[in-house]
Design a protein around this motif. Structure first.
Motif, short mmCIF file in Angstrom:
data_model
loop_
_atom_site.label_atom_id
_atom_site.label_comp_id
_atom_site.label_asym_id
_atom_site.label_seq_id
_atom_site.Cartn_x
_atom_site.Cartn_y
_atom_site.Cartn_z
N HIS A 98 2.75 -7.04 4.50
CA HIS A 98 1.38 -6.55 4.71
C HIS A 98 0.93 -6.79 6.15
N ILE A 99 -0.19 -6.13 6.48
CA ILE A 99 -0.87 -6.35 7.77
C ILE A 99 -2.27 -6.86 7.44
N HIS A 110 0.83 -1.21 0.00
CA HIS A 110 0.00 0.00 0.00
C HIS A 110 0.87 1.27 0.00
N GLU A 164 -2.37 0.39 7.81
CA GLU A 164 -1.48 -0.66 7.30
C GLU A 164 -0.27 -0.08 6.56
ZN LIG Z 1 -2.22 -5.28 2.52
#
Ligand SMILES: [Zn+2]
Length: 223
Positions: A120-121, A53, A67
């Protein structure tokens, strides 16, 4: 010439991967996600880190966290650990900017990365750590996935025990479009209060980064 946007994008992806002279279908076939670059020695290896992101795309949000900020934080910490160990690191972004998914993969391919890690989260009400490889991969990617998953769990657990949600496969763009062993990590759930409390803790983020960096050396030794 206007042309078909999909064809143009495919040509760009193939071109950036150094496959411009090869028809796209053939380029894809040769770009086996599991094919390691056998000619790269561990000392010269390039590691590509992809913080998920960024910019207008915040990713998941919850408990006062975004995130995009957490993925960048973990990636920058991982970069510092890897460069301190003598590796060369390139990142899809080092600041809060937006990057297309295809751009991230193309950038890694054209740079000649030996390994690719997308950070990522998670969100959606669960808890713990899980990681992904592409749906169809070769042995080098399986090896990398095994090592990286274990390393990250070990890093997290050195701080606070977390749930192991396992190793999974998915048709994620950055995994599909990269032509080196690639793994995507989902580091706890931003919308779970207990997970978010860890993600707000810098020493937990450092332990998570140490996990991301910890098995790169042993993976490179097998390539
Ligand atoms: Zn993500």
């Amino acid at each position: 010439m206007s042309g078909n946007p999909i064809s143009r994008r495919r040509a760009m992806v193939a071109g950036l991967a150094g496959l411009a002279a090869i028809p796209f279908a053939a380029g894809l076939a040769s770009a086996n996600p599991g094919s390691a670059r056998q000619d790269i020695s561990p000392n010269a290896a390039k590691i590509y880190l992809d913080p998920g992101h960024g910019g207008s795309d915040s990713g998941a949000v919850g408990n006062g966290l975004q995130e995009k900020n957490l993925t960048l934080d973990i990636a920058l910490r991982t970069r510092d650990l890897l460069t301190s160990a003598g590796h060369t690191v390139r990142m899809s972004r080092e600041t809060d900017i937006f990057r297309e998914l295809a751009w991230r993969a193309s950038d890694a391919n054209s740079w000649g990365a030996a390994l690719f890690i997308s950070i990522h989260i998670n969100a959606g009400g669960g808890t713990g750590f899980e990681s992904y490889r592409y749906t169809s991969v070769g042995q080098p990617t399986l090896d990398f996935h095994n090592r990286l998953h274990a390393g990250i769990l070990s890093g997290m657990n050195s701080h606070t025990p977390v749930t192991n949600r396992g190793m999974k496969s998915a048709n994620f763009a950055v995994l599909r479009l990269t032509n080196m062993p690639a793994v995507l990590t989902e580091n706890l759930f931003i919308d779970r209060a207990s997970d978010a409390a860890l993600l707000a803790n810098s020493s937990f983020l450092q332990a998570t980064a140490q996990g991301h960096a910890s098995r790169v050396e042993s993976m490179l030794a097998t390539m």
